[in-house]
Design an enzyme around this catalytic site. Structure first.
Site, PDB file in Angstrom:
ATOM      1  N   TYR A  56      20.923  60.736  34.051  1.00 32.83           N
ATOM      2  CA  TYR A  56      21.735  60.485  33.734  1.00 32.83           C
ATOM      3  C   TYR A  56      23.142  61.843  34.190  1.00 32.83           C
ATOM      4  O   TYR A  56      23.519  62.267  32.762  1.00 32.83           O
ATOM      5  CB  TYR A  56      23.018  59.635  33.460  1.00 32.83           C
ATOM      6  CG  TYR A  56      22.034  58.200  33.951  1.00 32.83           C
ATOM      7  CD1 TYR A  56      21.321  57.547  34.565  1.00 32.83           C
ATOM      8  CD2 TYR A  56      22.378  57.860  32.183  1.00 32.83           C
ATOM      9  CE1 TYR A  56      21.458  56.482  34.451  1.00 32.83           C
ATOM     10  CE2 TYR A  56      21.845  55.913  33.011  1.00 32.83           C
ATOM     11  CZ  TYR A  56      21.171  55.717  33.433  1.00 32.83           C
ATOM     12  OH  TYR A  56      20.159  54.604  33.566  1.00 32.83           O
ATOM     13  N   PRO A 202      25.199  44.113  34.577  1.00 33.21           N
ATOM     14  CA  PRO A 202      25.659  42.235  34.901  1.00 33.21           C
ATOM     15  C   PRO A 202      26.966  42.167  35.738  1.00 33.21           C
ATOM     16  O   PRO A 202      27.178  40.511  35.644  1.00 33.21           O
ATOM     17  CB  PRO A 202      25.813  41.874  33.001  1.00 33.21           C
ATOM     18  CG  PRO A 202      25.951  43.634  32.835  1.00 33.21           C
ATOM     19  CD  PRO A 202      25.368  44.402  33.320  1.00 33.21           C
ATOM     20  N   LEU A 203      27.678  42.814  35.620  1.00 34.38           N
ATOM     21  CA  LEU A 203      28.893  42.664  36.317  1.00 34.38           C
ATOM     22  C   LEU A 203      29.137  42.456  38.146  1.00 34.38           C
ATOM     23  O   LEU A 203      30.467  43.303  38.756  1.00 34.38           O
ATOM     24  CB  LEU A 203      30.591  43.010  35.438  1.00 34.38           C
ATOM     25  CG  LEU A 203      31.052  42.397  33.904  1.00 34.38           C
ATOM     26  CD1 LEU A 203      31.277  43.060  33.294  1.00 34.38           C
ATOM     27  CD2 LEU A 203      30.929  40.949  34.113  1.00 34.38           C
ATOM     28  N   GLY A 206      30.954  45.879  38.742  1.00 34.34           N
ATOM     29  CA  GLY A 206      32.929  45.518  38.720  1.00 34.34           C
ATOM     30  C   GLY A 206      32.900  44.696  40.040  1.00 34.34           C
ATOM     31  O   GLY A 206      34.353  44.167  39.380  1.00 34.34           O
TER      32      GLY A 206
END
Length: 323
Positions: A56, A202-203, A206
């Site tokens: 990252y 997990p979203l 977004g």
């Protein structure tokens, strides 16, 4: 904050993925101090599980996390990943023992710690037997440089082979109302072997928050602009998912993000998601999802939603996933 166990490793029920603070998403890397403040607020709320990776940036996200936890290391279950950066000059994924040795020393330095609590192979290296990789990781456990071993995007056969060499604490993969793939083969194997599941995104990048109904407002280099589920008309076709999440949220007097996380938590105590955010208000919203109890009817309605259209990664990204 509630806690749970990932293969014997105690973590907060909801963690924090730090990736988006540095790369891939709109606004990433603009204000490091905002990310640091969000991480410190997470610790204040009892969020102990922090997730990063050397790739990252590369390297900048580990550095940010290291600065954020300075003086508070004992409050953190620190997870990072290796294998997508080759320090040996080899092209492609590199999980050779030689590369692991170089990678772990760099991560320890950037994170400002003498040990990593959960060290993941970021993607399976098809040219290095998993037994060699996990054997080297087991040596690092014996030396105290890492405490637990994890795999990311590993298939069932690889998980079994790895676990036979040394216990695997957790497997990280995408899992949400947006991506139900692990339910077919991954989760049964993990539960058979006593390994925890760490869902990233997990979203749904977004999407499940309900705030993204078009690509307007996303930076030109935002990763979602090339993701198959957000392009080619699939974003519009997938809105039925978030519309139902919205409906359940209205009934539960919660936000769509909280409902999406509550549904995930209801799938089992061995699941510890790591939603990412750069904002303290979103962090507080996400962590409050542990208090949301969905009814049996609401869970059923969410369970039967038609799956999202489009692959979850582009062609190159899907090719890197072990299956």
């Amino acid at each position: 904050m509630e806690t749970t166990s990932l293969g014997g490793l105690k973590v907060s029920r909801i963690g924090l993925g730090a990736m988006g603070m540095s790369v891939f998403y709109t606004g990433a890397g603009r204000v490091d101090e905002q990310g640091i403040s969000t991480i410190r607020r997470a610790l204040d709320l009892g969020v102990s599980h922090l997730d990063t990776a050397e790739v990252y940036g590369p390297f900048t996200n580990e550095d940010l996390v290291g600065r954020a936890i300075r003086g508070r290391r004992d409050e953190v279950v620190l997870a990072t990943k290796f294998g997508l950066v080759s320090h040996t000059g080899r092209p492609g994924a590199d999980s050779t023992p030689a590369n692991i040795r170089l990678a772990v020393e760099g991560s320890l330095k950037r994170l400002g710690t003498d040990h990593i609590d959960l060290y993941y192979q970021h993607r399976v290296d098809p040219d290095t037997p998993i037994e060699e990789t996990v054997g080297e990781l087991a040596e690092l456990v014996a030396e105290g440089k890492i405490r637990h071993i994890g795999l990311s995007e590993a298939g069932p056969a690889t998980i079994r082979r790895a676990h036979a060499v040394h216990p695997i604490a957790a497997v990280q993969t995408e899992y949400s109302l947006w991506t139900r793939d692990p339910e077919a083969e991954i989760l049964p194997v993990l539960r058979e072997l006593g390994i925890g599941l760490v869902p990233y995104s997990p979203l749904g990048h977004g999407f499940l928050t309900g705030t993204i109904r078009s690509l307007d407002g996303l930076d030109a280099d935002d990763w979602r602009r090339t993701n198959p589920r957000f392009t080619g008309g699939n974003l519009e076709r997938n809105l039925h998912i978030v519309d139902e999440v919205h409906a359940v949220a209205a009934e539960a007097e919660a936000t769509p993000a909280q409902v999406a996380l509550a549904w995930l938590l209801a799938q089992g105590d061995d699941i510890a998601p790591i939603p990412g955010t750069t904002r303290t208000d979103r962090l507080e919203e996400n962590t409050a999802a542990t208090a949301i109890e969905l009814t049996e009817d609401q869970v059923t309605r969410l369970n039967v939603l038609a799956p999202a259209l489009g692959d979850r990664h582009d062609e190159a990204g899907m090719a890197a996933i072990d299956r």
